[in-house]
Design an enzyme around this catalytic site. Structure first.
Site, PDB file in Angstrom:
ATOM      1  N   LYS A   1      91.279  63.353 -33.539  1.00 18.73           N
ATOM      2  CA  LYS A   1      90.428  64.106 -32.858  1.00 18.73           C
ATOM      3  C   LYS A   1      89.271  64.574 -33.433  1.00 18.73           C
ATOM      4  O   LYS A   1      89.104  64.844 -34.956  1.00 18.73           O
ATOM      5  CB  LYS A   1      91.011  65.401 -32.331  1.00 18.73           C
ATOM      6  CG  LYS A   1      90.356  66.248 -31.021  1.00 18.73           C
ATOM      7  CD  LYS A   1      91.317  67.390 -30.892  1.00 18.73           C
ATOM      8  CE  LYS A   1      90.564  68.385 -29.916  1.00 18.73           C
ATOM      9  NZ  LYS A   1      91.215  69.488 -29.523  1.00 18.73           N
TER      10      LYS A   1
ATOM     11  N   SER B   1      91.212  70.432 -24.310  1.00 14.99           N
ATOM     12  CA  SER B   1      90.073  69.627 -24.981  1.00 14.99           C
ATOM     13  C   SER B   1      90.382  68.267 -25.458  1.00 14.99           C
ATOM     14  O   SER B   1      89.330  67.473 -25.548  1.00 14.99           O
ATOM     15  CB  SER B   1      89.558  70.327 -25.924  1.00 14.99           C
ATOM     16  OG  SER B   1      90.333  70.837 -27.108  1.00 14.99           O
TER      17      SER B   1
ATOM     18  N   SER C   1      95.202  72.506 -25.893  1.00 13.51           N
ATOM     19  CA  SER C   1      94.300  71.291 -25.903  1.00 13.51           C
ATOM     20  C   SER C   1      94.892  69.798 -26.230  1.00 13.51           C
ATOM     21  O   SER C   1      94.449  68.864 -26.036  1.00 13.51           O
ATOM     22  CB  SER C   1      93.324  71.557 -26.813  1.00 13.51           C
ATOM     23  OG  SER C   1      92.012  72.361 -26.332  1.00 13.51           O
TER      24      SER C   1
END
Lengths: 499, 98, 542
Positions: free
Chosen positions: C83, C158, C182
């Site tokens: 990420k 997210s 997330s």
């Protein structure tokens, strides 16, 4: 503030001053407070950084054990209550030299809570300065202002930022509002900061050099009508970095505020800056539009747990405190208060103590450090410990005098050589041939020659008139280029006359 | 409970260095009013006898030995700086209005 | 080339076995993933940077080490996506924000350092909501990520980029960060496994901070065992993170292995009373109950458990999170790295002005909204009422979990009340968007481990997630029922991701090997266009 300020005497007559100091002491740990970057004063810019001290995304703080222990020792020396649990808080504000745009400090749970420091004044009395807290925080980087006059921030076109200093541990020692000092406000404040410096040095936690920014103080001053009245609005003069500056700031602020108040004006709660060149304070920013720091516990750190056991361990490492040592030495050396103050004012206490420890008499050590050496230091505008003379040198010199190898005159010439960097006293004396001519045949023949050259004087001496003795001694001294001991010459002359 | 005004939002913007546009301040004002209404009832249960929790997992602060470690390469970090000069970061002038 | 499609569909554990048996090389595997990325990205937009060159170099190094007979870790040679909230040395790291566009970090996050030490090639950096703030990946400054099950829908957020990449076979594994769900909510939306370890179980050093007391790095995978293997690689104590737990990783791989026996006798499972009913889609509720039945059938003792004050969690979270955000994001000021925007010519050209315009132009709306809200919550006079109260609610939620875990070993709930929504559907009302995280936020507040495992599909063919929560430091406890449930569902209707039509796999097979330099350009033209808009907007300001 163009109009004339009220005199200090008048201001003190009409108002009661209340002041407080927030003194930052930079700790001399090898690495920074929250990361293992090394720090050295004057290092090449931006070379002493880790992701933490540059505030890079993702970096996290980890506390330096030495900084915490040093701060606790400082707290213990200030008789502070050491909190078992202490917390780190973020002080949020934006400034180019702040890598994270928040400072990690301590808010409602500082490492060191309330304490006090006793300071001694010139008249020998003692004043207790109450301390609110002594917390730990990290320093910011350094700005160099380009394009303005003499490196000043005003009028600069831009600034260069060196983040090396960012993250260096500071202990901020905050006094309570100090009351009851009246006309002695500045003297007490000055004595307090000097004593803090002495303690920090005695503990070995800081060099305590104000000129290098190891120590600096924010000076808060307010006035009130009388000691019974509530506290007035205060001004805060930031980052004063000399002892004299701190004293002068207090005096100036008392006069400035008294002038305003006497004219029916109002003191603004603001931050000010001490200007060494004009010897005045100038306003910085109004506190009302200053930042709301939005303190909150730093979620990247957890609380520090300080056990009583650890506090006791650290307590056992504390050296003798400066005030105690001062009293002890004064007694050991048999000095009166005036003599002791002369030593303290000259910054010669450690040097004299070391000289005595190296074998010299206290009187002898004091005579040299406060006499000849101080004179040269003043001439050269240097501190005593910046001259090329050590306590060992002075002790050696004293020993040479005691052994009769040097007389006063020769000793002065020898120390001049040492101060000129020529070497130790024995090296200087050897190199120049400084040596007392000893009693014996050599001295006897020189005296005989002086007698032969001054028959009239000899007559007078023989008749019991000792007044012209100096003529003979003078002649002998000239002949030996000052290397004879005057007392020995005198004794020898008398022996010969009576012989 | 908190009702945000546009001026208040602008003040908050200046406090955290965001040059909010007029439209933004207006829109944020409305958004924040919606959010702030929905969080008011936190105070109902947050009574004086409840201690606060800062970190969910109870730990004591670890203390690191005072031993220097490797530092960042200056050229590498300055290469990422928006502006640099003579080994330093360049900040626009710090004081001054128009 | 047809073999590629087969390789990338394998689990990480299966890939590792083939690498160990020298049936394939890490270079072949890594190249196959790069080929899929190149084919899938136009429709998915899961990546912000593809670090193909570095990945292939790492793959070669592992292959060489293996050829020399060196001792290698269990996932050596298996590539992974990271990420873009996690710092990677020499690979652009942006947090999907204009303000960090182009930033090349000079250091690695601890988790990334561990991946490298484990011999796992890093394929690239995945898309996210800007600074991990959002639940749809639509708040990325550069472009939204699409859900591989239906590209008109969001992958959640997210960490939508990591979840989509793993679901779409662009990578077998990914790292995510989870502050309020997330990792888990995108797991639910994409039919993947997402784990948020115990707070402090995985080092946060190098994870770009959103809300420090809630953030946690964790695994994204297609199987429970893969998540456990990755968890074991990245977990454990780190002296560079003061909030890192000074203990070893709990025995997660052993627990996942044990779960595959499908024997849950003696395991006490609590169904959270407050995380069901109104507001939950009928399909989500139905699949949830079916999963609970499966656990019961495997011998688990199931009962309902109450978390009486969990209804305050969302409110507390939306005070604590923005407060920490407002401070954590202060450092993006145009001084040391990233974007710098000078004020319009008619305004003072000062440092303060530069900071204000950099942050105005560099941050997106959602980030600004949270910064402003958090600044308010911390400001003098409001601290006690807001931040202070929220910290107290946190204490109450910890108490609730403590009581619940006094009765049961694990707690279960749906991961999200709904399945993936359409792009643009929920973005207008902030509170609606925030409510998506209602089941996931409590675990972050309490610091407990939680994971989402795939629980089947809804009537639209969209994945549903099943959440399992365990007490602090007992991450192993949730892996056993998770692995058992995964196997039971697979026996019932086959592997979920086998149902995903992934047209890019055929496309990749036809296209052949993609050059590393070409792969490095993926997404970059769109990102540059976004950055160019700043200059245009500044022209309008003048």
């Amino acid at each position: 503030m163009a109009e004339k300020l009220m005199s200090f005497e008048e201001a003190i007559k009409r108002y009661d001053p209340v002041w407080g100091l927030e003194t930052h002491v930079e700790l001399n740990t090898k690495t920074k407070l929250f990361c293992p970057a090394p720090y050295s004063f004057g290092g090449e810019p931006n070379t002493e950084l880790t992701p933490v001290s540059l505030g890079l995304p993702g970096s996290l703080p980890v506390l330096n054990k030495q900084a915490i222990d040093d701060a606790i020792r400082l707290g213990l020396a200030l008789h502070c209550h050491i909190n078992e649990w202490s917390q780190w808080s973020r002080k949020n504000y934006f400034y180019p030299d702040m890598p994270r745009d928040y400072q990690i400090s301590q808010d409602d749970k500082p490492l060191n809570g309330e304490g006090y420091l006793d300071v001694e004044l010139d008249d020998g009395s003692t004043f207790r300065v109450p301390i609110l807290r002594a917390h730990v925080e990290d320093d910011a980087g350094k700005n160099t202002h380009i394009g303005g006059a003499a490196g000043r921030i005003e009028g600069a076109a831009y600034s260069l930022i060196d983040y090396n200093r960012a993250g260096v541990p500071l202990v901020e020692i905050v006094t309570q509002p100090v009351t009851g000092t009246g006309a002695k406000a500045a003297e007490i404040a000055g004595a307090y900061v000097r004593m803090l410096r002495d303690i920090a040095r005695a503990l070995g936690v800081s060099e305590g050099r104000l000129e290098q920014g190891n120590m600096r103080a924010d000076v808060n001053v307010s006035l009130r009508e009388s000691p019974d009245a509530p506290l007035g609005t205060r001004s805060e003069t930031k980052n004063v970095n000399s002892f004299r500056g701190i004293e002068k700031t207090i005096i100036y602020e008392i006069r400035r505020q008294a002038t305003i108040l006497s004219q029916g004006g109002e003191i603004l709660q603001e931050t000010r800056n001490w200007d060494e060149s004009t010897q005045t304070t100038a306003n910085g920013r109004l506190k009302s539009d200053a930042n709301d720091y939005r303190y909150f516990p730093d979620p990247d750190l957890v609380q520090v747990h300080t056990t009583q056991e650890h506090i006791d361990e650290l307590k056992a490492t504390l050296p003798e405190m400066p005030l105690h040592r001062r009293h002890r030495l004064q007694k050991e050396w048999g000095l009166d208060d005036r003599q002791m103050h002369a030593i303290l004012n000259a910054g010669a206490l450690d040097l004299i103590d070391q000289t005595v420890q190296a074998g010299a008499s206290a009187d002898g050590a004091r005579k040299w450090w406060l006499g000849e050496i101080s004179r040269v230091a003043n001439e050269q505008k240097l501190a005593l410990d910046e001259l090329p003379v050590t306590p060992d040198d002075v002790a050696e010199l004293e020993q040479m005098i005691a052994d009769g190898k040097l007389n006063d005159r020769l000793a002065k010439k020898t120390i001049a050589g040492v101060l000129a960097g020529e070497g130790t006293p024995s090296e200087v004396a050897d190199a120049h041939g400084y040596k007392v001519v000893e009693a014996g045949s050599e001295l006897g023949s020189i005296i005989d020659k002086a007698f032969a050259d001054n028959p009239d004087v000899v007559e007078k001496l023989k008749s019991g008139n000792m007044k012209p003795m100096g003529v003979i001694i003078g002649a002998v001294m000239r002949a030996t280029r000052g290397q004879a001991d005057a007392k020995a010459v005198s004794a020898e002359v008398i022996k010969k006359i009576r012989g | 409970m908190a009702r945000f005004t546009k001026d208040q939002v602008r003040h908050l913007g200046s406090l955290v260095r965001i040059a909010l546009s007029d439209d933004e301040a207006d829109r944020l004002k409305n958004d924040l009013n919606v959010i702030s209404q929905s969080i008011t009832h936190v105070q109902d249960v947050a009574t004086a006898d409840v201690p606060p929790t800062a970190n969910p997992v109870p730990l004591e602060a670890p203390l690191r030995p005072d031993v220097p470690a490797k530092t960042l390469d200056r050229d590498e970090i300055l290469a990422q700086a928006p502006k640099s000069q003579d080994g330093q970061f360049v900040a626009p002038r710090i004081l001054g209005g128009k | 080339m047809a073999a590629d499609t087969q390789i990338v569909r394998l689990s990480a554990a299966q890939m590792a076995q083939k690498l160990k048996d020298k049936e394939i090389s890490s270079r072949e595997l890594t190249q196959a993933e790069i080929n899929v990325i190149a084919a899938a990205e136009p429709s998915l937009k899961a990546f912000l940077t593809v670090s193909a060159k570095q990945a292939l170099e790492q793959a070669d190094a592992v292959d060489e080490a293996r050829a020399k007979g060196e001792e290698l870790g269990p996932l050596a040679g298996v590539p992974i996506a990271v990420k873009d909230m996690i710092v990677t040395r020499g690979i652009e790291t942006t947090a999907a924000s204009r303000i960090l566009d182009g930033w090349i970090p000079p250091y690695d996050a601890t988790a990334v350092r561990k991946l490298k030490a484990a011999g796992m090639p890093i394929l690239g950096k995945t898309n996210l909501d800007e600074f991990a703030q959002g639940s749809s990946t639509e708040h990325s400054a550069f472009y939204p990520t699409h859900n591989p099950w239906d590209t008109t829908r969001v992958p959640g957020g997210s960490g939508g980029g990591s979840a989509s990449a793993v679901a779409a076979f662009e990578a077998p594994l990914a790292l995510g960060t989870d502050t309020g769900g997330s990792i888990r909510q995108p797991g639910a939306f994409t039919g993947t496994v997402g784990v948020k370890p115990t707070y402090g179980g995985v080092s946060r050093f190098g994870a770009i901070a959103m809300a420090s007391s809630l953030d946690q790095i964790g695994p994204v995978s297609r199987t429970v065992m893969d998540a456990a293997l990755l968890h074991a690689v990245i977990g454990g104590h780190d002296p560079a993170d003061s909030t890192s737990i000074p203990e070893d990783v709990p025995p997660v791989v052993e627990a996942a292995t044990a779960g595959q026996n499908q024997d849950l006798k003696g395991l006490k499972v609590g169904v959270v009373k407050e995380m069901q009913g109104e507001g939950y889609s009928p399909a989500v509720s139905k699949r949830f109950e079916q999963c609970v039945d499966k656990l019961r059938q495997m011998g688990a003792e199931v009962r309902e458990v109450s978390l009486p004050r969990v209804s305050y969690a969302l409110d507390a979270y939306y005070i604590l999170m923005p407060s920490e955000v407002s401070s954590n994001l202060a450092r993006y000021d145009g001084m040391r790295y990233g974007l710098r925007v000078m004020p319009p010519a008619d305004q003072p050209q000062t440092s303060a002005g530069m900071m204000a315009w950099t942050r105005e132009m560099g941050f997106g709306d959602e980030v600004k909204r949270r910064i402003i809200l958090g600044t308010y919550a911390l400001s003098a006079g409001f601290y006690d009422a807001w931040y202070g109260s929220a910290q107290k609610v946190r204490t109450l939620i910890l108490c609730d979990f403590e009581q619940a875990f006094g009765q049961v070993d694990v707690l279960v709930s749906p991961t999200s009340p709904v399945t993936a929504f359409r792009l643009g559907e929920e973005i207008t009302d902030p509170m609606t968007m925030y409510r998506n995280d209602i089941c996931t936020i409590p675990a972050n507040l309490a610091g407990i481990p939680a994971m989402s495992v795939p629980a089947g599909l809804d009537e639209n063919g969209l994945p549903i997630g099943f959440q399992i929560m365990a007490p602090q430091k007992r991450d192993d406890l949730m892996y056993r029922p998770a692995a058992a449930l995964e196997k039971a569902l697979e026996q019932e209707s086959g592997s979920l991701l086998d149902k995903l039509s992934a047209p890019w796999l055929d496309k990749a097979a036809k296209a052949g090997d993609v050059d590393a330099d070409q792969a490095a350009t993926i997404g970059k033209a769109e990102q540059k266009a976004v950055m160019d808009e700043i200059a245009d907007r500044m022209k309008e300001e003048r």
